[in-house]
Design a protein around this motif. Structure first.
Motif, PDB file in Angstrom:
ATOM      1  N   HIS A 172      40.060 -33.719 -19.890  1.00 34.21           N
ATOM      2  CA  HIS A 172      38.607 -33.598 -19.937  1.00 34.21           C
ATOM      3  C   HIS A 172      37.953 -34.665 -20.813  1.00 34.21           C
ATOM      4  O   HIS A 172      36.731 -34.752 -20.842  1.00 34.21           O
ATOM      5  N   VAL A 197      43.929 -30.329  -7.689  1.00 25.44           N
ATOM      6  CA  VAL A 197      43.163 -29.580  -8.687  1.00 25.44           C
ATOM      7  C   VAL A 197      42.314 -28.532  -7.985  1.00 25.44           C
ATOM      8  O   VAL A 197      41.689 -28.807  -6.955  1.00 25.44           O
ATOM      9  N   VAL A 199      39.393 -25.352  -8.979  1.00 27.75           N
ATOM     10  CA  VAL A 199      38.540 -24.848 -10.055  1.00 27.75           C
ATOM     11  C   VAL A 199      37.795 -23.597  -9.613  1.00 27.75           C
ATOM     12  O   VAL A 199      37.566 -23.367  -8.421  1.00 27.75           O
ATOM     13  N   THR A 234      40.433 -24.353 -14.594  1.00 26.36           N
ATOM     14  CA  THR A 234      41.006 -25.513 -13.917  1.00 26.36           C
ATOM     15  C   THR A 234      42.484 -25.270 -13.681  1.00 26.36           C
ATOM     16  O   THR A 234      43.217 -24.910 -14.606  1.00 26.36           O
ATOM     17  N   LEU A 275      39.419 -33.278 -10.121  1.00 23.35           N
ATOM     18  CA  LEU A 275      38.597 -32.303 -10.829  1.00 23.35           C
ATOM     19  C   LEU A 275      37.137 -32.409 -10.369  1.00 23.35           C
ATOM     20  O   LEU A 275      36.468 -31.394 -10.144  1.00 23.35           O
ATOM     21  N   THR A 279      35.146 -29.521  -8.277  1.00 23.63           N
ATOM     22  CA  THR A 279      33.893 -28.982  -8.806  1.00 23.63           C
ATOM     23  C   THR A 279      32.786 -29.040  -7.756  1.00 23.63           C
ATOM     24  O   THR A 279      31.994 -28.095  -7.604  1.00 23.63           O
TER      25      THR A 279
END
Length: 391
Positions: A172, A197, A199, A234, A275, A279
């Motif tokens: 991050h 990934v 989320v 995550t 990521l 998202t």
């Protein structure tokens, strides 16, 4: 039982008889230990991981401690049990299964009992006296092994938890992440491999659910690591079947909880891009009320909210038409999703192709956008999506 193997019947043995008995047992401990080591290593292949010399020293020391304790009529003392726990932790360090270690200690107990029973100086009354203490030793050894493995596993889990937290700190962060490679290897991840990934919103995932998901990840092929921070759960997966990961998330967190799934990409940079993908896909899942959205299949709709601020002056008049004329907007969307044919669009909307043609022409007249042009169709879809999102 042969006469040679049967203990002698006698009265309770005196001190001298006991001393001779235990002295004879102690004289045979080297041979007994060597035989036990050979048996364990033949029957339990995991013991090949433990150096044989170390294995013999452990067994020889255990037998010496056990026989002296039994001779004195004393139970296993805390120092002895601590030594057993230390030996068990060492075996856990070598990733030897706890079942094998318990089996080895069972063999040690069994072989010593047989040596006591076979001794020429053994009497039935003496062996009867030893039944209780031997059982106590067996129970104490087993409990010490289990305690050591539980403690060792807890230590490993804590170390893994700390390593995972450091990895997600790097993930991050904005920097290059110089420590990422070592952290990924510690977490059984191939730094050069591909990652996916996923989320979800953090509010649906309390800490206990994240921990439960982490434990559940061990049931499937591949590596799964989960972390909750910055408003997001995550999940980083490698080598796992995506459907299996999605199923685990639904099992632990609930099937109705929206989930965004990013593109599969290589390396740390790929995880960071994934990521972002995930998202955006999550945002679309929440807007549409869907359980899971894959960026791979819904990328266009997923990036529209990012495009809208850049295209604001172009979108505003089109978005207004879409809001005021929803039937025309429906025709544009159906046209894009039905192979760009009037017949296919008509079938999707239960309209005659002529009616579809009229609506698309009317859209052109009101917005200036011709849906037969890719760029103008794309702009139309962005505007319609934004109009629907804001209604």
């Amino acid at each position: 039982m042969s006469e040679a193997g049967r203990p002698r019947l006698s009265a309770v043995p005196g001190p001298a008889d006991r001393d001779r008995f235990w002295a004879a047992i102690e004289d045979g401990l080297d041979e007994l230990a060597r035989g036990l080591v050979a048996r364990i290593r033949a029957e339990l292949p995991s013991y090949a991981l433990l150096p044989e010399s170390e294995h013999f020293r452990n067994v020889r020391s255990l037998y010496e401690t056990m026989t002296r304790s039994l001779a004195e009529g004393a139970p296993p003392n805390p120092e002895v049990l601590q030594s057993i726990r230390a030996s068990a932790r060492r075996r856990a360090y070598y990733d030897m299964p706890v079942y094998d270690v318990l089996a080895a200690f069972h063999h040690a107990h069994q072989e010593l009992w047989e040596a006591l029973r076979r001794s020429d100086l053994a009497t039935e009354s003496l062996l009867v006296e030893l039944v209780g203490p031997m059982a106590h030793w067996s129970q104490a050894m087993s409990q010490a092994v289990v305690d050591a493995y539980v403690a060792q596993q807890g230590g490993r889990e804590q170390h893994e938890r700390e390593t995972r937290a450091r990895f997600f700190d790097v993930l991050h962060a904005d920097g290059p992440g110089q420590d990422a490679t070592d952290l990924m290897r510690e977490l059984a991840l191939d730094p050069d491999g591909e990652f996916t990934v996923l989320v979800a919103r953090n509010r649906w995932w309390p800490r206990e659910s994240v921990d439960a998901l982490q434990r559940a990840g061990r049931r499937i092929t591949g590596v799964v690591h989960a972390d909750a921070r910055a408003g997001l759960l995550t999940i980083v997966s490698q080598g796992a079947v995506l459907d299996d990961v999605v199923a685990l998330a639904a099992e632990v967190g609930g099937e109705s909880r929206p989930l965004g799934i990013g593109l599969t990409r290589p390396g740390l940079a790929g995880i960071r891009l994934g990521l972002g993908d995930a998202t955006r896909a999550l945002r679309l899942a929440e807007a549409d009320g869907r359980a899971a959205v894959r960026f791979e299949t819904d990328w266009f709709a997923a990036v529209i909210p990012d495009l809208a601020p850049l295209l604001g002056p172009l979108l505003e008049p089109i978005r207004r038409v879409a809001g005021e004329q929803p039937d025309l907007a429906d025709a544009v969307v159906a046209y894009a999703e039905s192979g760009f044919t009037l017949r296919g669009t008509g079938a999707a909307l239960a309209l005659h192709p002529n009616s579809v043609s009229y609506r698309l022409t009317r859209w052109h007249q009101l917005t200036g956008l011709d849906v037969r042009s890719f760029a103008e169709l794309a702009l139309s879809l962005v505007a319609i999506t934004e109009a629907r999102r804001n209604t």
